[in-house]
Design an enzyme around this catalytic site. Sequence first.
Site: not given
Length: 250
Positions: A13, A40, A42, A55, A115
């Site tokens: 993450h 992952e 952002d 993020h 994301e």
Amino acid sequence: MTAPWPYPLWIAHRGAGKLAPENTLAAFRVGAGHGYRAFECDVKLSADGVPFLLHDTTLQRTTDGHGVAGQQPWSELSRLDAGSWHSRAYAGEPIARFDAVARYCLRNGFALNIEIKPSPGTEDETGRAVAREAARLWADAAMLPLLSSFQPAVIAAARAAAPQLPRALLFEGLRDGWLDEARALDCVAVVVDHPSLDAALIAHVHAAGMRALTYTVNDPAPAHALLAAGIDGIVTDAVDRFSPGSAVQG
């Protein structure tokens, strides 16, 4: 019948966003050092359209900057310290450009779940721009990145810009018609917070021809249960607790 799934089960993450400053190249390197081969992150846009990793809508939690990140040009964002907030060891770590992270993943054969995290009011623009840039960067890659967002409008914009890239819809809690939303956007997967998932729901997702991923699993008990239920991907902060190449520990 679900299509073959190319991505590793365990996904770090925001890189390894607890052990190192989240969404930085340093975090990716720490995750890779713990054996992770899927990450992952952002991605949003600067005021002048440069995709970068962050993020939050604002800068102050994870950098020495202030204000809405997407309202600042890359020339300003690139000078910020995105490491000191985490620890002295990472002082001076810069915000990561998306293309730098892409090159790192491509050269190492790592999978990436992107994301798309638009600043407020830029949903369509960000969905299109990030998808186009991802399509360009991975044009010759055997394994494409997975685009995801909590916002159906963002996924719709990404699909229009780069329909060849796989997509997933993110959920925190399950609203009425959630699976139909993902199906209507031609998603290959849904990514659901782990308290909302059980074996029956995972089976329901599989029966719809999609994969089921979950976030953010940091303890062994839910990890064991999800693995037994047939989960396809687990996003975790606990990269030093879960070994991606072996059974769940703890």
